[in-house]
Design a protein around this motif. Structure first.
Motif, PDB file in Angstrom:
ATOM      1  N   GLN A 225      -1.402 -15.164   5.474  1.00  0.00           N
ATOM      2  CA  GLN A 225      -2.024 -13.851   5.331  1.00  0.00           C
ATOM      3  C   GLN A 225      -3.541 -13.981   5.222  1.00  0.00           C
ATOM      4  O   GLN A 225      -4.145 -13.718   4.167  1.00  0.00           O
ATOM      5  CB  GLN A 225      -1.448 -13.137   4.102  1.00  0.00           C
ATOM      6  CG  GLN A 225      -0.956 -11.736   4.312  1.00  0.00           C
ATOM      7  CD  GLN A 225      -1.987 -10.721   4.785  1.00  0.00           C
ATOM      8  OE1 GLN A 225      -2.959 -11.028   5.450  1.00  0.00           O
ATOM      9  NE2 GLN A 225      -1.742  -9.493   4.404  1.00  0.00           N
ATOM     10  N   HIS A 251      -0.709  -4.903   4.096  1.00  0.00           N
ATOM     11  CA  HIS A 251       0.143  -5.893   3.441  1.00  0.00           C
ATOM     12  C   HIS A 251       1.479  -5.265   3.025  1.00  0.00           C
ATOM     13  O   HIS A 251       2.540  -5.881   3.187  1.00  0.00           O
ATOM     14  CB  HIS A 251      -0.589  -6.458   2.229  1.00  0.00           C
ATOM     15  CG  HIS A 251       0.089  -7.622   1.590  1.00  0.00           C
ATOM     16  ND1 HIS A 251       0.224  -8.845   2.197  1.00  0.00           N
ATOM     17  CD2 HIS A 251       0.692  -7.756   0.366  1.00  0.00           C
ATOM     18  CE1 HIS A 251       0.868  -9.687   1.399  1.00  0.00           C
ATOM     19  NE2 HIS A 251       1.167  -9.041   0.279  1.00  0.00           N
ATOM     20  N   PRO A 260       4.766 -12.689   3.601  1.00  0.00           N
ATOM     21  CA  PRO A 260       3.686 -13.549   4.093  1.00  0.00           C
ATOM     22  C   PRO A 260       3.329 -14.639   3.085  1.00  0.00           C
ATOM     23  O   PRO A 260       3.552 -14.494   1.872  1.00  0.00           O
ATOM     24  CB  PRO A 260       2.510 -12.580   4.277  1.00  0.00           C
ATOM     25  CG  PRO A 260       3.105 -11.210   4.247  1.00  0.00           C
ATOM     26  CD  PRO A 260       4.318 -11.316   3.375  1.00  0.00           C
TER      27      PRO A 260
END
Length: 401
Positions: A225, A251, A260
């Motif tokens: 990420q 996110h 992630p």
């Protein structure tokens, strides 16, 4: 998909060649330095932090920095041999520590035998990606030759390598430079590996691009990420939490489909202690790492407050890949221990749904809600005045309630 263990793992990420103080280039044929044992002395430190996973950078034979692999089935002699790897696996298993290996399958070093044979015309060309008579170089690096990911021998070889080391005790693979690989390559390779190792976890290195689309098309379990990493330090430095809130919206969308790999540092970036320019806000970054959904990773030494600036020059990564002493010593890791402790007491945070409230340039409340009705709030204040959101948050501080 991988098992539920992934939602409970917190990785401690190590770049072994740097950590152990290995030579910068390959040693002479027949020469072996048994350095992997140096990592074993730090496993209790890993556990003491609250981590339970060891994410290893390159450990396979290479010409220099580990990402120019020349033999994927041999431990780099600068680190040891198969016996040293087996001993490290056993030491991890005794402590309940998972192991993640770093697989460099987008490219290899020029001296990887099939590539070398293709380049000098003594072997089949199908191992290498060509532009007419010229091989594709990875990001312009003359020593890094891109593989032909449409080639059956390349696909078969990657399956072989992955299965070999999963059989030897690894729990999963970080796939280097996944962003440069057609996702259909992984879609062809991973099912064959999962037939034998259904519990393995596969995370691709993604810096840019559509993370969700890549996961869907490739069949990977996760990607790195980087977008969140950048938003954390940048929003803290600029006192612009609108940037962070925007990244958190994205996110949230991704974590609805996969978890992630989240991080504040790794072997490729400047240390978080240097990225966050106001040391009063370093705790805010660490709090975000362990509060937000995902699979957190701690880069070795960050928990000790190590500094290191990446520079764009030969050897410019050395400062963020330092050798470590024989034993951890008594450095202050209380910030990480405290926040990992909160994560451990609230394991539902791994896949919590997040929302934001109280957003200004300098204040933000991040709300996490679990599937069983759990709820926690992370309150961030970057400003010079108290922030009141249910309770006062002093200037330049954070709290979880």
């Amino acid at each position: 998909m991988s098992d539920d263990w992934v939602g409970h793992v917190i990785w401690w990420h190590v770049y072994p060649l740097g950590f152990t103080g290995a030579e910068p280039a390959a040693v002479a044929a027949g020469e072996v330095h048994h350095r992997l044992g140096h990592l074993e002395a730090w496993l209790d430190h890993l556990i003491g932090l609250g981590c339970n996973g060891l994410a290893l950078g390159p450990v396979f034979a290479s010409g220099t920095h580990g990402y120019d692999t020349v033999d994927h089935l041999r431990i780099d002699p600068r680190l040891g041999d198969d016996g040293d790897f087996d001993a490290l696996v056993a030491a991890c298993r005794q402590r309940g520590i998972r192991i993640l290996l770093d697989g460099v399958f987008n490219h290899t070093g020029r001296d990887f035998p099939p590539v070398r044979a293709a380049l000098d015309g003594t072997g089949p060309r199908e191992w290498v990606r060509w532009s007419r008579e010229y091989p594709y170089l990875f990001e312009g690096h003359d020593r890094l030759i891109t593989l032909d990911h449409t080639s059956p021998p390349v696909r078969d070889f990657v399956v072989e390598v992955m299965c070999h080391w999963l059989e030897r005790g690894a729990d999963g693979w970080r796939l280097d430079a996944a962003y440069a690989v057609d996702p259909e390559f992984w879609a062809a390779v991973l099912p064959r590996v999962r037939e034998r190792f259904p519990h393995a976890w596969f995370v691709g290195e993604m810096i840019h691009g559509d993370y969700g689309d890549y996961v869907k098309r490739s069949g990977l379990d996760s990607v790195t990420q980087y977008e969140l990493w950048k938003a954390i330090w940048s929003s803290l430095n600029d006192r612009n939490l609108f940037e962070l809130a925007w990244a958190l919206d994205r996110h949230r969308a991704w974590t609805a489909g996969f978890l992630p790999l989240t991080f504040l540092g790794n072997h490729d970036v400047t240390r978080i202690a240097d990225k966050v320019t106001d040391s009063r806000h370093l705790g805010h970054a660490v709090a975000l790492l362990f509060f937000l959904p995902g699979v957190p990773s701690v880069y070795y030494g960050d928990e000790l407050g190590l500094h290191g600036v990446k520079e764009d020059r030969p050897g410019g990564d050395d400062a963020v890949r330092p050798p470590m002493p024989a034993t951890p010593g008594d450095g202050d890791t209380s910030l990480y221990q405290r926040l990992i402790g909160i994560r451990r007491r609230n394991p539902w945070l791994a896949d919590a749904r997040i929302s934001t409230e109280g957003l200004t340039n300098e204040t933000l409340a991040v709300i996490a809600e679990g599937r069983a009705g759990q709820r926690l709030s992370l309150l961030l204040n970057l400003g010079d005045e108290p922030f009141v959101h249910g309770r006062p948050v002093p200037p330049h501080s954070w709290t979880i309630e």
